[in-house]
Motif scaffolding. Structure first.
Motif, short mmCIF file in Angstrom:
data_model
loop_
_atom_site.label_atom_id
_atom_site.label_comp_id
_atom_site.label_asym_id
_atom_site.label_seq_id
_atom_site.Cartn_x
_atom_site.Cartn_y
_atom_site.Cartn_z
N THR A 295 39.01 37.17 29.64
CA THR A 295 37.96 37.64 28.74
C THR A 295 38.49 37.75 27.30
O THR A 295 37.83 37.32 26.35
CB THR A 295 37.41 39.00 29.20
N ALA A 296 39.69 38.32 27.15
CA ALA A 296 40.29 38.44 25.82
C ALA A 296 40.54 37.06 25.22
O ALA A 296 40.29 36.83 24.02
CB ALA A 296 41.59 39.23 25.91
N ARG A 297 41.00 36.14 26.04
CA ARG A 297 41.24 34.77 25.56
C ARG A 297 39.93 34.14 25.09
O ARG A 297 39.87 33.50 24.04
CB ARG A 297 41.88 33.93 26.67
N HIS B 187 48.62 29.32 29.51
CA HIS B 187 49.80 29.07 30.32
C HIS B 187 49.96 30.15 31.39
O HIS B 187 50.23 29.85 32.56
CB HIS B 187 51.03 29.00 29.41
N ILE B 188 49.77 31.41 31.01
CA ILE B 188 49.86 32.52 31.97
C ILE B 188 48.80 32.35 33.05
O ILE B 188 49.09 32.48 34.24
CB ILE B 188 49.69 33.88 31.26
N GLU B 189 47.59 32.06 32.64
CA GLU B 189 46.49 31.89 33.59
C GLU B 189 46.80 30.78 34.59
O GLU B 189 46.60 30.94 35.79
CB GLU B 189 45.20 31.58 32.83
N GLU B 190 47.30 29.65 34.11
CA GLU B 190 47.63 28.54 34.99
C GLU B 190 48.73 28.94 35.98
O GLU B 190 48.66 28.60 37.15
CB GLU B 190 48.07 27.33 34.18
N ASN B 191 49.74 29.66 35.52
CA ASN B 191 50.83 30.06 36.40
C ASN B 191 50.39 31.09 37.43
O ASN B 191 50.84 31.05 38.56
CB ASN B 191 52.00 30.61 35.59
N PRO C 32 56.12 29.05 47.26
CA PRO C 32 54.79 29.64 47.44
C PRO C 32 54.72 31.01 46.81
O PRO C 32 55.68 31.78 46.84
CB PRO C 32 54.64 29.74 48.96
N ARG C 33 53.58 31.30 46.21
CA ARG C 33 53.41 32.58 45.52
C ARG C 33 52.55 33.52 46.36
O ARG C 33 51.66 33.09 47.06
CB ARG C 33 52.73 32.36 44.18
N GLN C 34 52.85 34.79 46.19
CA GLN C 34 52.04 35.79 46.88
C GLN C 34 50.65 35.82 46.26
O GLN C 34 50.48 35.52 45.08
CB GLN C 34 52.68 37.17 46.75
N ARG C 35 49.68 36.18 47.08
CA ARG C 35 48.32 36.35 46.56
C ARG C 35 48.29 37.50 45.58
O ARG C 35 49.09 38.43 45.65
CB ARG C 35 47.36 36.63 47.71
N LEU C 36 47.35 37.43 44.65
CA LEU C 36 47.22 38.50 43.67
C LEU C 36 46.63 39.74 44.31
O LEU C 36 45.72 39.65 45.14
CB LEU C 36 46.33 38.04 42.52
N THR C 37 47.10 40.89 43.88
CA THR C 37 46.52 42.14 44.33
C THR C 37 45.20 42.33 43.58
O THR C 37 44.96 41.67 42.56
CB THR C 37 47.45 43.33 44.00
N PRO C 38 44.33 43.24 44.03
CA PRO C 38 43.08 43.49 43.29
C PRO C 38 43.35 43.90 41.84
O PRO C 38 42.62 43.49 40.94
CB PRO C 38 42.43 44.64 44.07
N GLU C 39 44.42 44.67 41.60
CA GLU C 39 44.76 45.08 40.25
C GLU C 39 45.16 43.87 39.40
O GLU C 39 44.80 43.76 38.24
CB GLU C 39 45.89 46.11 40.26
N GLU C 40 45.94 42.96 40.00
CA GLU C 40 46.35 41.75 39.28
C GLU C 40 45.15 40.85 38.99
O GLU C 40 45.07 40.24 37.92
CB GLU C 40 47.40 40.99 40.09
N CYS C 41 44.21 40.77 39.94
CA CYS C 41 42.99 39.99 39.71
C CYS C 41 42.20 40.57 38.54
O CYS C 41 41.70 39.82 37.69
CB CYS C 41 42.12 39.97 40.97
N HIS C 42 42.11 41.89 38.48
CA HIS C 42 41.41 42.55 37.38
C HIS C 42 42.12 42.27 36.05
O HIS C 42 41.48 41.98 35.04
CB HIS C 42 41.31 44.05 37.63
N ALA C 43 43.45 42.34 36.07
CA ALA C 43 44.22 42.06 34.86
C ALA C 43 44.02 40.62 34.41
O ALA C 43 43.86 40.34 33.21
CB ALA C 43 45.70 42.34 35.10
N LEU C 44 44.00 39.70 35.35
CA LEU C 44 43.77 38.29 35.02
C LEU C 44 42.38 38.10 34.43
O LEU C 44 42.21 37.38 33.44
CB LEU C 44 43.95 37.41 36.25
N ASP C 45 41.38 38.76 35.01
CA ASP C 45 40.02 38.68 34.47
C ASP C 45 39.97 39.21 33.04
O ASP C 45 39.33 38.63 32.16
CB ASP C 45 39.04 39.45 35.35
#
Length: 122
Positions: free
Chosen positions: A55-57, A101-105, A38-51
């Motif tokens: 967007t860049a993708r 791949h990063i997004e899926e993981n 099980p993976r930890q939930r994303l922090t708000p900063e990680e959510c922003h980075a994923l967004d």
């Protein structure tokens, strides 16, 4: 219903780990018992980075799609070098796949041992 024994300290550690993963203690123990990770939930900063990554993708996908609509002559005029143009298109395609791949993981809640070994290098 099934139970298990552990110390108070172990119980607190398990409870905290389950909470970090957004799972109930029961679900967390089952996942770990099945050798899932099980993976930890994303922090708000990680959510922003994923967004930002998504967007860049999307921008790269749009550029790649625009280039696919051009003739070879138009592409050559744009890039002035066929070798560079081919390299650029291949690089963009590789980045798009890697970012997918990063997004899926990042967004999957549980990574099993069976799909963990299938990860590929960028």
């Amino acid at each position: 219903m099934h139970t298990f024994r552990c110390t108070d300290e172990e119980y607190e550690v398990l409870k905290n780990l389950a909470q970090k993963c957004g799972l109930s203690l029961s679900r967390y123990v089952v996942e770990k018992g099945l050798k899932h990770h099980p993976r930890q939930r994303l922090t708000p900063e990680e959510c922003h980075a994923l967004d930002s990554l998504m967007t860049a993708r999307q921008d790269l996908v749009k550029v790649s799609n625009a280039l696919n609509g051009k003739t070879d002559e138009e592409k050559l005029r744009m890039f002035k070098s066929g070798k560079f143009m081919n390299w650029w298109i291949m690089a963009v395609a590789g980045l798009i796949q890697h970012w997918q791949h990063i997004e899926e993981n990042i967004t999957s809640s549980v990574q099993t041992k069976s799909n963990k070994g299938k990860e590929t290098a960028p």
